[in-house]
Design a protein around this motif. Structure first.
Motif, PDB file in Angstrom:
ATOM      1  N   ASP A 280       0.827  -1.203   0.000  1.00  8.62           N
ATOM      2  CA  ASP A 280       0.000   0.000   0.000  1.00  8.62           C
ATOM      3  C   ASP A 280       0.865   1.258   0.000  1.00  8.62           C
ATOM      4  N   LEU A 281       1.963   1.239   0.764  1.00  9.28           N
ATOM      5  CA  LEU A 281       2.859   2.402   0.775  1.00  9.28           C
ATOM      6  C   LEU A 281       3.485   2.618  -0.604  1.00  9.28           C
ATOM      7  N   GLN A 282       3.861   1.503  -1.238  1.00 13.83           N
ATOM      8  CA  GLN A 282       4.469   1.617  -2.567  1.00 13.83           C
ATOM      9  C   GLN A 282       3.482   2.245  -3.551  1.00 13.83           C
ATOM     10  N   PHE A 283       2.228   1.833  -3.445  1.00  9.54           N
ATOM     11  CA  PHE A 283       1.204   2.416  -4.322  1.00  9.54           C
ATOM     12  C   PHE A 283       1.087   3.927  -4.083  1.00  9.54           C
ATOM     13  N   LEU A 284       0.977   4.323  -2.816  1.00 10.20           N
ATOM     14  CA  LEU A 284       0.822   5.756  -2.508  1.00 10.20           C
ATOM     15  C   LEU A 284       2.077   6.534  -2.909  1.00 10.20           C
ATOM     16  N   ASN A 285       3.230   5.895  -2.716  1.00 11.54           N
ATOM     17  CA  ASN A 285       4.498   6.499  -3.101  1.00 11.54           C
ATOM     18  C   ASN A 285       4.524   6.773  -4.615  1.00 11.54           C
ATOM     19  N   ASP A 286       4.140   5.767  -5.401  1.00  9.65           N
ATOM     20  CA  ASP A 286       4.195   5.914  -6.858  1.00  9.65           C
ATOM     21  C   ASP A 286       3.133   6.897  -7.354  1.00  9.65           C
ATOM     22  N   MET A 287       1.995   6.887  -6.685  1.00 10.25           N
ATOM     23  CA  MET A 287       0.829   7.624  -7.159  1.00 10.25           C
ATOM     24  C   MET A 287       0.901   9.108  -6.808  1.00 10.25           C
ATOM     25  N   PHE A 288       1.314   9.405  -5.543  1.00 11.67           N
ATOM     26  CA  PHE A 288       1.159  10.775  -5.050  1.00 11.67           C
ATOM     27  C   PHE A 288       2.455  11.440  -4.599  1.00 11.67           C
ATOM     28  N   ASP A 289       3.384  10.670  -4.074  1.00  4.07           N
ATOM     29  CA  ASP A 289       4.458  11.296  -3.316  1.00  4.07           C
ATOM     30  C   ASP A 289       5.701  10.416  -3.404  1.00  4.07           C
ATOM     31  N   LYS A 290       6.552  10.731  -4.368  1.00  2.00           N
ATOM     32  CA  LYS A 290       7.688   9.852  -4.680  1.00  2.00           C
ATOM     33  C   LYS A 290       8.715   9.747  -3.553  1.00  2.00           C
ATOM     34  N   SER A 291       8.606  10.638  -2.546  1.00  2.87           N
ATOM     35  CA  SER A 291       9.598  10.565  -1.463  1.00  2.87           C
ATOM     36  C   SER A 291       9.006   9.968  -0.185  1.00  2.87           C
ATOM     37  N   LEU A 292       7.775   9.442  -0.279  1.00  3.36           N
ATOM     38  CA  LEU A 292       7.088   8.955   0.929  1.00  3.36           C
ATOM     39  C   LEU A 292       7.887   7.894   1.678  1.00  3.36           C
ATOM     40  N   ILE A 293       8.237   6.825   0.994  1.00  4.09           N
ATOM     41  CA  ILE A 293       8.882   5.706   1.689  1.00  4.09           C
ATOM     42  C   ILE A 293      10.242   6.126   2.233  1.00  4.09           C
ATOM     43  N   ASP A 294      10.989   6.916   1.458  1.00  3.87           N
ATOM     44  CA  ASP A 294      12.277   7.420   1.958  1.00  3.87           C
ATOM     45  C   ASP A 294      12.087   8.247   3.218  1.00  3.87           C
ATOM     46  N   MET A 441      -1.785   9.555  10.473  1.00  2.00           N
ATOM     47  CA  MET A 441      -2.190   8.998   9.179  1.00  2.00           C
ATOM     48  C   MET A 441      -1.705   9.863   8.020  1.00  2.00           C
ATOM     49  N   LEU A 442      -1.759  11.192   8.200  1.00  2.00           N
ATOM     50  CA  LEU A 442      -1.256  12.096   7.153  1.00  2.00           C
ATOM     51  C   LEU A 442       0.211  11.796   6.890  1.00  2.00           C
ATOM     52  N   PHE A 443       0.967  11.662   7.969  1.00  2.00           N
ATOM     53  CA  PHE A 443       2.398  11.447   7.794  1.00  2.00           C
ATOM     54  C   PHE A 443       2.674  10.100   7.132  1.00  2.00           C
ATOM     55  N   VAL A 444       1.983   9.072   7.599  1.00  2.00           N
ATOM     56  CA  VAL A 444       2.281   7.722   7.126  1.00  2.00           C
ATOM     57  C   VAL A 444       1.825   7.504   5.681  1.00  2.00           C
ATOM     58  N   THR A 445       0.728   8.131   5.294  1.00  2.00           N
ATOM     59  CA  THR A 445       0.235   7.929   3.923  1.00  2.00           C
ATOM     60  C   THR A 445       0.796   8.952   2.947  1.00  2.00           C
ATOM     61  N   GLY A 446       1.297  10.072   3.474  1.00  2.00           N
ATOM     62  CA  GLY A 446       1.756  11.144   2.591  1.00  2.00           C
ATOM     63  C   GLY A 446       0.609  11.934   1.982  1.00  2.00           C
ATOM     64  N   MET A 447      -0.635  11.653   2.407  1.00  2.00           N
ATOM     65  CA  MET A 447      -1.755  12.424   1.877  1.00  2.00           C
ATOM     66  C   MET A 447      -1.620  13.868   2.363  1.00  2.00           C
ATOM     67  N   GLN A 448      -2.161  14.803   1.588  1.00  2.00           N
ATOM     68  CA  GLN A 448      -1.981  16.220   1.889  1.00  2.00           C
ATOM     69  C   GLN A 448      -3.125  16.791   2.703  1.00  2.00           C
ATOM     70  N   ASN A 449      -4.275  16.111   2.680  1.00  2.00           N
ATOM     71  CA  ASN A 449      -5.452  16.683   3.320  1.00  2.00           C
ATOM     72  C   ASN A 449      -6.046  15.690   4.304  1.00  2.00           C
ATOM     73  N   ILE A 450      -6.278  16.149   5.515  1.00  2.00           N
ATOM     74  CA  ILE A 450      -6.754  15.277   6.589  1.00  2.00           C
ATOM     75  C   ILE A 450      -8.128  14.674   6.257  1.00  2.00           C
TER      76      ILE A 450
END
Ligand code: 4AD
Ligand code: MG
Length: 465
Positions: A280-294, A441-450
């Motif tokens: 799931d993190l890889q998906f969110l990383n690829d989709m929204f935020d390329k630096s999430l997992i790092d 959750m914002l931090f872990v998913t990298g989503m921008q809006n609560i």
């Protein structure tokens, strides 16, 4: 035949076995000999490919298998020749549970905007993005319970309906069964709450802390994990009117131990996500935020900065002197705005900061006063992208100092005697904090809006679904 969940089915290598899966169709494509159905059942971000030979299925059935429809497929598990998956199912039987008219199904095409998906929050769990967010949300809740359970904390249930205002912020939602069209007032023109359900004015809680302190000074270590409600009119990407909070409270610890706990706890949760939710993190990383997992990995590996407020103000003043512009003024005594917090975390230190020892005027009445008489032992954990993720403190255990502070703030002790009793009888040094679950959750998913990390966001002007 018994259903196999797709997350398990994708692991299997016993090719040739019969298998049944059920779920919602993400897409159907094909040629004149065969159709490929991508099926998702929510157990994983990955789809199962169902291969339907056109000789075996009539057109009428296949026409019903459209994006969003729900089916049960039974067939033979085979090794996949296509790329993107290792196994697939050669279907023998397909049953359509529910069709989804392509003309009106709102999730027809891929790549809807997050704003649009908020308008159809009842359907958005069917998308890859919200499937990932919701599985992560579950995992973070499990991580939190596991962490505390394994460290000897007791899960304590603070009430949601309360007659006290913990943070003294006056941002509470009232709870009443009175008929608002026919309010009875007393002789002084005030509303007569003695006629209300509880015989007094009540609200939804803004925090379980005060009740948590009662429990900690009996059981030693407790935590709460429940919804909290704040009627603050903050229409920001980081505020909700209904959010979940985790509030551990611990007897016999001091400021440095509190900070150790905050840091260890939050790293544990992030490590859990990296270990158990990597698809799931890889998906969110690829989709929204390329630096999430790092970013998640780097937080787990770095020591948080521990920064007294006074030192933080000095750094900010220095930045201002060097030409850095902020919207809000910087001076000793000011409540830091999120632009200040983010400057310290993202630009100056480039890692999480635990700020401590705030001027007492900008913090709550229960925080322990330092020897300087001016600052209190509060701790805010400040995170990149988020700002404040945790607010906590050592609590004032001296009955006299607590009462003095309440008097100085003109707080009535009348409804607080039960709380003050913790200091009257066997008062103990203790400390605790509150983590905003959706901020985590914002931090872990990298989503921008609560609004995109809780199933049904409640914000000013919006309580739909
Ligand atoms: O800093 P706060 O107000 O602290 C308390 O409520 C204390 N009683 C906690 C304690 O010491 N037991 O809130 C704690 C955290 C914040 O750091 C933030 O993460 C989150 O709760 N929070 C919100 N999250 C979403 N929407 C809001 N409106 C929030 N207000 C606070
Ligand atoms: Mg706070």
């Amino acid at each position: 035949m018994q259903r196999t969940v797709i997350v398990d089915a994708l692991q299997r290598t016993d090719y040739g076995q019969k298998i049944n899966v059920r779920g919602w169709v993400r897409s159907r494509r094909g040629n004149k000999n065969v159709n490929f159905i991508a099926l998702n059942d929510g157990s994983t971000i990955k789809n199962m490919q169902i291969v339907a030979d056109l000789e075996k299925f009539d057109d009428e059935l296949l026409r019903q298998i459209t994006t969003g429809s729900c089916i049960s497929a039974t067939g033979t598990l085979v090794e996949s020749m296509g790329k993107g998956q290792t196994v697939e199912i050669q279907a023998d039987e397909i049953e359509v549970y529910g069709t989804a008219d392509p003309e009106s199904y709102p999730l027809q095409k891929k790549g809807h905007s997050l704003e649009y998906l908020r308008e159809i929050a009842h359907l958005r769990p069917r998308t890859n993005t919200f499937g990932a967010v919701l599985r992560l949300r579950h995992n973070m809740a499990m991580a939190i319970h596991t962490y505390f359970h394994e460290h000897g904390y007791f899960y304590f249930h603070a009430p949601l309906i309360t007659a006290s205002d913990c943070e003294g912020a006056g941002q509470m939602f009232q709870v009443t069964t009175m008929n608002l069209y026919d309010l009875k007032k007393n002789d002084e023109g005030k509303i007569d709450y003695s006629r209300d359900f509880f015989g007094r004015q009540t609200s939804l809680t803004v925090s379980g802390q005060l009740e948590g302190e009662l429990a900690a000074t009996a059981l030693g270590k407790i935590y709460t994990f429940g919804p909290t409600f704040r009627a603050e009119n903050s229409n920001t990407p980081r505020h909700l009117a209904e959010f979940w909070m985790i509030e551990p409270e611990i007897a016999f610890i001091q400021l440095d131990e509190l900070m150790d706990l905050e840091e260890d706890f939050i790293k544990y949760c992030i490590r859990w996500a990296l270990e158990k939710c990597i698809d799931d993190l890889q998906f969110l990383n690829d989709m929204f935020d390329k630096s999430l997992i790092d970013r998640l990995r780097s937080v787990v590996d770095t020591d948080f900065v521990r920064l007294p407020y006074t030192e933080g103000i000095r750094i900010l003043e220095q930045a201002v002197a060097q030409g850095r512009k902020f919207e809000f003024p910087v001076y000793w005594g000011a409540d830091l705005a999120s632009e200040h917090e983010r400057f310290l975390v993202e630009e100056h230190f480039k890692r999480p900061v635990i700020m401590t020892d705030y001027p007492k005027e900008i913090k709550a009445f229960y925080m322990k006063l330092n020897a300087d008489g001016k600052t209190v032992q509060g701790t805010d954990v400040l995170f990149p992208q988020i700002g404040e993720i945790i607010g906590g403190s050592v609590r004032e255990e001296s009955l006299k100092k607590l009462l003095d502070e309440m008097a100085a703030r003109q707080m009535s002790t009348r409804d607080m005697e039960w709380y003050i009793d913790t200091r009257r009888f066997g008062s103990a040094p203790h400390a605790g904090f509150g983590l905003g679950f959706e901020r985590l959750m914002l931090f872990v998913t990298g989503m921008q809006n609560i609004r995109d990390v809780i199933p049904f966001p409640r914000t000013p002007g919006n309580a739909e679904f």
